[in-house]
Design a protein around this motif. Sequence first.
Motif, PDB file in Angstrom:
ATOM      1  N   GLU A 256     -13.905  12.898   6.588  1.00  0.00           N
ATOM      2  CA  GLU A 256     -13.163  12.291   7.690  1.00  0.00           C
ATOM      3  C   GLU A 256     -11.670  12.492   7.490  1.00  0.00           C
ATOM      4  OE1 GLU A 256     -12.536   7.902   9.798  1.00  0.00           O
ATOM      5  OE2 GLU A 256     -14.241   8.255   8.477  1.00  0.00           O
ATOM      6  N   HIS A 257     -10.981  12.819   8.582  1.00  0.00           N
ATOM      7  CA  HIS A 257      -9.520  12.893   8.575  1.00  0.00           C
ATOM      8  C   HIS A 257      -8.970  11.531   8.968  1.00  0.00           C
ATOM      9  CE1 HIS A 257      -5.502  14.634   8.972  1.00  0.00           C
ATOM     10  NE2 HIS A 257      -5.385  13.908  10.080  1.00  0.00           N
ATOM     11  N   LEU A 258      -8.062  10.990   8.181  1.00  0.00           N
ATOM     12  CA  LEU A 258      -7.483   9.677   8.442  1.00  0.00           C
ATOM     13  C   LEU A 258      -6.165   9.848   9.176  1.00  0.00           C
ATOM     14  CD1 LEU A 258      -8.219   7.870   5.054  1.00  0.00           C
ATOM     15  CD2 LEU A 258      -9.579   7.880   7.160  1.00  0.00           C
ATOM     16  N   ALA A 259      -6.209   9.622  10.479  1.00  0.00           N
ATOM     17  CA  ALA A 259      -5.000   9.734  11.291  1.00  0.00           C
ATOM     18  C   ALA A 259      -4.021   8.621  10.914  1.00  0.00           C
ATOM     19  CB  ALA A 259      -5.362   9.646  12.774  1.00  0.00           C
ATOM     20  N   ARG A 260      -2.736   8.909  11.125  1.00  0.00           N
ATOM     21  CA  ARG A 260      -1.651   7.958  10.848  1.00  0.00           C
ATOM     22  C   ARG A 260      -1.596   7.547   9.377  1.00  0.00           C
ATOM     23  NH1 ARG A 260      -4.052   6.179  15.381  1.00  0.00           N
ATOM     24  NH2 ARG A 260      -4.926   4.326  14.365  1.00  0.00           N
ATOM     25  N   GLU A 261      -2.088   8.408   8.487  1.00  0.00           N
ATOM     26  CA  GLU A 261      -1.962   8.200   7.044  1.00  0.00           C
ATOM     27  C   GLU A 261      -1.293   9.423   6.425  1.00  0.00           C
ATOM     28  OE1 GLU A 261      -2.622   5.462   5.487  1.00  0.00           O
ATOM     29  OE2 GLU A 261      -3.712   4.436   7.095  1.00  0.00           O
ATOM     30  N   SER A 262      -0.616   9.204   5.315  1.00  0.00           N
ATOM     31  CA  SER A 262      -0.001  10.297   4.572  1.00  0.00           C
ATOM     32  C   SER A 262      -0.734  10.485   3.253  1.00  0.00           C
ATOM     33  CB  SER A 262       1.474   9.975   4.294  1.00  0.00           C
ATOM     34  OG  SER A 262       1.578   8.926   3.339  1.00  0.00           O
ATOM     35  N   HIS A 263      -0.350  11.520   2.530  1.00  0.00           N
ATOM     36  CA  HIS A 263      -0.945  11.778   1.214  1.00  0.00           C
ATOM     37  C   HIS A 263      -0.744  10.584   0.299  1.00  0.00           C
ATOM     38  CE1 HIS A 263      -2.362  14.294  -2.095  1.00  0.00           C
ATOM     39  NE2 HIS A 263      -1.298  13.932  -2.808  1.00  0.00           N
ATOM     40  N   GLU A 264       0.401   9.932   0.429  1.00  0.00           N
ATOM     41  CA  GLU A 264       0.713   8.808  -0.456  1.00  0.00           C
ATOM     42  C   GLU A 264       0.101   7.497   0.031  1.00  0.00           C
ATOM     43  OE1 GLU A 264       2.962  10.910   0.822  1.00  0.00           O
ATOM     44  OE2 GLU A 264       3.353  12.101  -0.983  1.00  0.00           O
ATOM     45  N   SER A 265      -0.002   7.310   1.346  1.00  0.00           N
ATOM     46  CA  SER A 265      -0.408   6.003   1.881  1.00  0.00           C
ATOM     47  C   SER A 265      -1.915   5.793   1.955  1.00  0.00           C
ATOM     48  CB  SER A 265       0.169   5.818   3.289  1.00  0.00           C
ATOM     49  OG  SER A 265      -0.497   6.658   4.232  1.00  0.00           O
ATOM     50  N   MET A 266      -2.677   6.847   1.867  1.00  0.00           N
ATOM     51  CA  MET A 266      -4.099   6.777   2.222  1.00  0.00           C
ATOM     52  C   MET A 266      -5.010   6.255   1.120  1.00  0.00           C
ATOM     53  SD  MET A 266      -5.177  10.808   2.008  1.00  0.00           S
ATOM     54  CE  MET A 266      -6.817  10.498   2.622  1.00  0.00           C
ATOM     55  N   GLY A 267      -4.503   6.113  -0.099  1.00  0.00           N
ATOM     56  CA  GLY A 267      -5.376   5.866  -1.241  1.00  0.00           C
ATOM     57  C   GLY A 267      -6.283   4.658  -1.088  1.00  0.00           C
ATOM     58  N   MET A 268      -5.725   3.508  -0.757  1.00  0.00           N
ATOM     59  CA  MET A 268      -6.516   2.283  -0.699  1.00  0.00           C
ATOM     60  C   MET A 268      -7.556   2.358   0.420  1.00  0.00           C
ATOM     61  SD  MET A 268      -5.103  -1.608  -0.510  1.00  0.00           S
ATOM     62  CE  MET A 268      -6.178  -2.998  -0.885  1.00  0.00           C
ATOM     63  N   LEU A 269      -7.152   2.832   1.596  1.00  0.00           N
ATOM     64  CA  LEU A 269      -8.084   2.951   2.711  1.00  0.00           C
ATOM     65  C   LEU A 269      -9.194   3.935   2.379  1.00  0.00           C
ATOM     66  CD1 LEU A 269      -8.970   2.405   5.606  1.00  0.00           C
ATOM     67  CD2 LEU A 269      -7.318   4.145   6.368  1.00  0.00           C
ATOM     68  N   ALA A 270      -8.852   5.052   1.754  1.00  0.00           N
ATOM     69  CA  ALA A 270      -9.861   6.055   1.422  1.00  0.00           C
ATOM     70  C   ALA A 270     -10.838   5.538   0.376  1.00  0.00           C
ATOM     71  CB  ALA A 270      -9.189   7.336   0.933  1.00  0.00           C
ATOM     72  N   MET A 271     -10.359   4.735  -0.575  1.00  0.00           N
ATOM     73  CA  MET A 271     -11.279   4.143  -1.562  1.00  0.00           C
ATOM     74  C   MET A 271     -12.261   3.196  -0.873  1.00  0.00           C
ATOM     75  SD  MET A 271      -9.080   3.298  -4.972  1.00  0.00           S
ATOM     76  CE  MET A 271      -7.490   4.078  -5.102  1.00  0.00           C
ATOM     77  N   TYR A 272     -11.756   2.390   0.038  1.00  0.00           N
ATOM     78  CA  TYR A 272     -12.626   1.459   0.765  1.00  0.00           C
ATOM     79  C   TYR A 272     -13.686   2.226   1.550  1.00  0.00           C
ATOM     80  CZ  TYR A 272     -14.122  -2.135   4.065  1.00  0.00           C
ATOM     81  OH  TYR A 272     -14.875  -2.997   4.814  1.00  0.00           O
ATOM     82  N   LEU A 273     -13.241   3.172   2.354  1.00  0.00           N
ATOM     83  CA  LEU A 273     -14.188   3.928   3.173  1.00  0.00           C
ATOM     84  C   LEU A 273     -15.112   4.777   2.306  1.00  0.00           C
ATOM     85  CD1 LEU A 273     -11.766   5.103   6.013  1.00  0.00           C
ATOM     86  CD2 LEU A 273     -13.488   3.289   6.137  1.00  0.00           C
ATOM     87  N   GLY A 274     -14.560   5.345   1.235  1.00  0.00           N
ATOM     88  CA  GLY A 274     -15.373   6.214   0.391  1.00  0.00           C
ATOM     89  C   GLY A 274     -16.502   5.472  -0.293  1.00  0.00           C
ATOM     90  N   LEU A 275     -16.204   4.315  -0.872  1.00  0.00           N
ATOM     91  CA  LEU A 275     -17.262   3.534  -1.511  1.00  0.00           C
ATOM     92  C   LEU A 275     -18.245   3.005  -0.477  1.00  0.00           C
ATOM     93  CD1 LEU A 275     -15.180   1.573  -4.173  1.00  0.00           C
ATOM     94  CD2 LEU A 275     -16.896   3.342  -4.616  1.00  0.00           C
ATOM     95  N   ARG A 276     -17.729   2.571   0.664  1.00  0.00           N
ATOM     96  CA  ARG A 276     -18.624   2.069   1.713  1.00  0.00           C
ATOM     97  C   ARG A 276     -19.604   3.144   2.163  1.00  0.00           C
ATOM     98  NH1 ARG A 276     -16.425   0.941   7.635  1.00  0.00           N
ATOM     99  NH2 ARG A 276     -16.792   3.206   7.665  1.00  0.00           N
ATOM    100  N   GLU A 277     -19.114   4.364   2.342  1.00  0.00           N
ATOM    101  CA  GLU A 277     -19.984   5.441   2.824  1.00  0.00           C
ATOM    102  C   GLU A 277     -20.898   5.961   1.720  1.00  0.00           C
ATOM    103  OE1 GLU A 277     -20.415   6.304   5.969  1.00  0.00           O
ATOM    104  OE2 GLU A 277     -19.036   4.641   6.347  1.00  0.00           O
ATOM    105  N   ALA A 278     -20.390   6.032   0.497  1.00  0.00           N
ATOM    106  CA  ALA A 278     -21.226   6.535  -0.596  1.00  0.00           C
ATOM    107  C   ALA A 278     -22.444   5.647  -0.801  1.00  0.00           C
ATOM    108  CB  ALA A 278     -20.410   6.630  -1.882  1.00  0.00           C
ATOM    109  N   TYR A 279     -22.293   4.351  -0.546  1.00  0.00           N
ATOM    110  CA  TYR A 279     -23.408   3.413  -0.738  1.00  0.00           C
ATOM    111  C   TYR A 279     -23.807   2.752   0.583  1.00  0.00           C
ATOM    112  CZ  TYR A 279     -22.647   4.249  -5.641  1.00  0.00           C
ATOM    113  OH  TYR A 279     -22.540   4.858  -6.862  1.00  0.00           O
ATOM    114  N   ALA A 280     -23.748   3.522   1.656  1.00  0.00           N
ATOM    115  CA  ALA A 280     -24.035   2.972   2.987  1.00  0.00           C
ATOM    116  C   ALA A 280     -25.441   2.395   3.070  1.00  0.00           C
ATOM    117  CB  ALA A 280     -23.836   4.049   4.050  1.00  0.00           C
TER     118      ALA A 280
END
Length: 502
Positions: A256-280
Amino acid sequence: MNLRLLMPVLLPLTARATAQEAPELVAAAGHTVTLARDADVRSFQIDSSILEQTRLIHVLLPASFAQSAPERRYPVTIVLDGEYNVPPLAAVSDELVGNGQIPEALLVAVTNVAGGSWEEEAQNRVHDLTPPGLSVSGSSLNEGGDRFLDFLEQELLPAVERQLRGGAPRTLIGHSSGGILATYAAATRPSFAAVVAIDTPTEFGDDWLPKKLLARASAETPPLRYVSYEARFGWRDDTWQALVAAAPATWRLQREHLARESHESMGMLAMYLGLREAYADYSMLVAPVAPTTSILPYYAQVGASLGCAVVPPQKLLHHVVEDLLAEGRGAAAREAYGVLAAGYGAPSDGNELLAQITEAERRPPPAETVEGLLATPFPEPEEAKAFVGEWVGDVWMTEDEPRTGRELLRLEVLDGKLSGKTVNHLSSGEDLVMPWTYLQLTPKGMTWGYMNGMRPRGMLLFESTLDHDTLTGTMRFGGIAFTHADGSKPPTLYFSFRRAGG
């Protein structure tokens, strides 16, 4: 709020493992981690003979760690660039675990090697996180990524298993260069069941990383859950589509591409979504709700897909015990209570639940069950022809409630079979539709029903009498003995429906 770091006593240097022995995690004083909540955070050093270095490790223990059974093993989630990523990882993990969306896990944060200057520290990081054969940020083609993964697999993870009850499944999270190593691990280290790669520059070396993962996808391989969240870097569409096409059915892939996020800002959101999806599939939000006896077997299937046993979410297990008691299933409730207590410790109402379980075990098995109601076949269309059509009316609790005629019953024949639904015309203009999961004819009329949309997970059964063109009767809970906390029974619901156009 700055929170106290909970830390074991520092052991003397002579107590550390030598290079010839399996290394141990040794308490490290003088290191702190600031989190947004109180937590059991422990800092350790480990003397690695593979890296020929002493590495600093932070470990966040699950909330249930002190209360759970000694044999309880916890999944292990490793995050790279640990000095930066442990606070956001702790925050998102708390939220997801609390909502029953991912399993409790040991969170292991691996910090980078310090250097005399910023440039030296950056070089150390790139060396650890770059696989041999790939050049990143001008690095050589012979960096230390494989040795670093050897350290994780052969030294760090075994130490976490020995000393802190770590187990499977294992998850690896990496951002940027950390995403490069995480993706390389997904391609070459099957011991990691799940990988979260955050803004990973996969195009380096003429798609070197995608080619590695494609090679694994094309071979006989254990299951893998790989998620990629992207802002500035990531996968090309064609290489991702090739991976999806080549992946075995046991793989779960998410990008997934995270709109309105930068390389630096996306970490916390990506961890949340990544763990949620990995163990959906673990989430209690997607687990079956009825019949209650299907829930523990469902989590056995989730465990089978991960290659290890999993403990269902704490909140869900508590609900399962309560719902099985409402169904009069003492033995099944005791089994579920055992899973709950072993996995998370005895609940605060444990004595009360055990007393109710003992009482339920003394009674005979229930004659009416939710499974039995759900499995009851509908009548044949010819048998129910007197009821086919639409009926309009109301359901009420007290006689002084207004009759609006906003509820509709629709019984029709679709593809040669009966299908029924209740449609409630809401004042907002929307329709609330409840498909029937139960329909039986009786000497006086018919009984229809559907599962309660909330707990308790019984079936709402509308038992009617047909008088000319009117269906009247009362509603009851089917498959459960429902009482309020004070022991009182729910109020009776009455209904009346007349044939539309009659």
